[in-house]
Design a protein around this motif. Structure first.
Motif, PDB file in Angstrom:
ATOM      1  N   ASP A   1       0.840  -1.190   0.000  1.00 37.82           N
ATOM      2  CA  ASP A   1       0.000   0.000   0.000  1.00 37.82           C
ATOM      3  C   ASP A   1       0.878   1.243   0.000  1.00 37.82           C
ATOM      4  O   ASP A   1       1.903   1.282   0.674  1.00 37.82           O
ATOM      5  CB  ASP A   1      -0.906   0.021   1.238  1.00 37.82           C
ATOM      6  CG  ASP A   1      -2.113  -0.887   1.069  1.00 37.82           C
ATOM      7  OD1 ASP A   1      -2.250  -1.490  -0.015  1.00 37.82           O
ATOM      8  OD2 ASP A   1      -2.905  -0.989   2.025  1.00 37.82           O
TER       9      ASP A   1
ATOM     10  N   ASP B   1       0.282   3.970   1.387  1.00 37.38           N
ATOM     11  CA  ASP B   1       0.265   4.678   2.667  1.00 37.38           C
ATOM     12  C   ASP B   1       1.302   4.098   3.633  1.00 37.38           C
ATOM     13  O   ASP B   1       1.388   4.533   4.779  1.00 37.38           O
ATOM     14  CB  ASP B   1      -1.135   4.656   3.279  1.00 37.38           C
ATOM     15  CG  ASP B   1      -1.669   3.247   3.462  1.00 37.38           C
ATOM     16  OD1 ASP B   1      -0.888   2.294   3.284  1.00 37.38           O
ATOM     17  OD2 ASP B   1      -2.858   3.093   3.783  1.00 37.38           O
TER      18      ASP B   1
ATOM     19  N   GLN C   1       1.443   1.283   5.189  1.00 33.58           N
ATOM     20  CA  GLN C   1       0.940   0.527   6.343  1.00 33.58           C
ATOM     21  C   GLN C   1       1.565  -0.859   6.404  1.00 33.58           C
ATOM     22  O   GLN C   1       1.454  -1.538   7.414  1.00 33.58           O
ATOM     23  CB  GLN C   1      -0.581   0.395   6.280  1.00 33.58           C
ATOM     24  CG  GLN C   1      -1.306   1.632   6.763  1.00 33.58           C
ATOM     25  CD  GLN C   1      -2.784   1.379   6.915  1.00 33.58           C
ATOM     26  OE1 GLN C   1      -3.488   1.244   5.930  1.00 33.58           O
ATOM     27  NE2 GLN C   1      -3.256   1.318   8.152  1.00 33.58           N
TER      28      GLN C   1
ATOM     29  N   ARG D   1      -1.769   4.103   9.649  1.00 30.94           N
ATOM     30  CA  ARG D   1      -1.614   5.009   8.515  1.00 30.94           C
ATOM     31  C   ARG D   1      -1.004   6.311   9.036  1.00 30.94           C
ATOM     32  O   ARG D   1      -1.538   6.920   9.964  1.00 30.94           O
ATOM     33  CB  ARG D   1      -2.993   5.264   7.921  1.00 30.94           C
ATOM     34  CG  ARG D   1      -2.968   5.954   6.607  1.00 30.94           C
ATOM     35  CD  ARG D   1      -4.395   6.226   6.167  1.00 30.94           C
ATOM     36  NE  ARG D   1      -4.726   5.542   4.915  1.00 30.94           N
ATOM     37  CZ  ARG D   1      -4.374   6.008   3.727  1.00 30.94           C
ATOM     38  NH1 ARG D   1      -3.658   7.080   3.638  1.00 30.94           N
ATOM     39  NH2 ARG D   1      -4.727   5.364   2.640  1.00 30.94           N
TER      40      ARG D   1
HETATM   41 MG    MG Z   1      -4.191   1.837   4.309  1.00 23.57          MG
END
Ligand code: MG
Ligand code: UDP
Length: 315
Positions: free
Chosen positions: A94, A96, A98, A199
């Motif tokens: 991902d 972001d 994570q 996040r």
């Molecule tokens: Mg995420």
């Protein structure tokens, strides 16, 4: 030298790109025995994600980017990534961040040992009780409806060998449940554990209804057993109806017809009506999928790939 692609679908992740850059450079520095490609798929972001990844690409050619013509959703963004990834293996993460990059050396280790799909399982989930319980229920439901083993607590964070990528590239359906596909294609699999991170920037793109939709899509993409359930419900209802018919017939013959039974008629009509609507709905779910797939549209269109205008689906 073998090449590994990290595939990063990104939708409105402008605030995460800085962290992404830092982490990806760390990955490359930590694993110097490989060529690295960081393929960011811009899934029609409305913020300045595209601008940021263009800048990245211009400062470091290991960062490449694919700009889709609009927001298609993560599943299609990953599909586009599979089409454009050039590595001998692809790691999906991902944008972001994570997913911890600390799992990557372990993934590579198993890949070198010959595993073709090294998937990461969440160790402890920081999600709410409700989200955890519903996802558990859903997994059990899915697993009970199919023979293919389904991986629990597993998402898209995984390393896929080129054979898996080529297999997935052959599966061109547009309503995708990629999680089911990883299981379906088979090949040598190995699970490792990881701890999901919070996040750091931006917000999640998943909301209650998108999760419900994803769950229904997953079910209909994965199994036709709801259709079977509809048939069984139909058989059961007819059976009960027939037994009741015989009972009424005998009762009327023996005791005459006193013209009562408004409640029973109402209950029966409502019940049968409900079952019929449910079954129609289930059939409709599948029919809708057939309708969408039968159009054979390209699953996505690409604006640009590494500064080159494409305007098509594939390279
Ligand atoms: Mg995420
Ligand atoms: N994503 C995407 N297209 C979308 C929605 C999400 O490419 O339409 C990407 C998003 O940028 C992120 C990943 O999919 O890299 C997971 O999304 P998110 O972090 O919002 O989901 P969560 O981690 O909360 O489940």
């Amino acid at each position: 030298m073998k090449k590994i692609t990290i595939l990063l679908p990104a939708y409105n992740e402008a605030s995460s790109i800085g962290l992404l850059q830092v982490k990806m450079l760390q990955v490359a520095a930590m694993n110097p025995g490989y060529d690295w490609e960081f393929l960011i798929v811009n899934d029609g972001s409305t913020d300045n994600t595209l601008q940021k990844i263009k800048e990245l690409h211009n400062t470091d050619r290991r960062f490449s980017y694919l700009d889709l013509s609009r927001n298609y959703g993560k599943e299609i963004a990953m599909m586009a990534g599979f089409d454009y990834a050039t590595g001998d293996a692809v790691i999906i993460m991902d944008s972001d961040m994570q997913h911890p990059i600390s799992s990557i050396p372990e993934m590579i280790k198993y890949w070198e040992e010959g595993y073709q799909d090294v998937y990461a399982q969440r160790k402890s989930s920081k999600e709410s009780w409700f989200k955890r319980k519903t996802s558990q229920l859903y997994y059990n439901l899915l697993q009970n409806s199919t023979r293919i083993p389904i991986q629990k607590n597993t998402g898209d964070f995984r390393l896929l060998d080129r054979v898996c990528i080529n297999a997935l590239r052959n599966m061109r359906e547009t309503q995708r449940n990629t999680k089911g596909m990883y299981c379906w294609i088979g090949f040598r699999k190995k699970g490792i554990e990881y701890e999901q991170l919070e996040r750091a920037n931006g917000t999640t793109k998943w909301h209650f209804w998108s999760l419900v939709n994803l769950a229904l899509d997953g079910l209909t993409a994965y199994t036709t057993s709801p259709l079977r359930i509809a048939s069984i419900l139909g058989i059961l209802c007819s059976l009960i109806g027939f037994i009741y018919l015989v009972y009424i017939l005998i009762n009327t013959l023996l005791h005459g017809d006193p013209v009562a039974g408004y409640p029973t008629i109402m209950v029966t009509i409502l019940f049968i009506g409900g079952v019929q609507l449910l079954s129609l709905g289930i059939i409709g779910e599948y029919l809708g999928r057939v309708f969408n797939e039968s159009k054979h549209r390209p699953p996505y269109f690409v604006n640009t790939y590494n500064d080159t205008q494409i305007g098509e689906s594939l390279k």
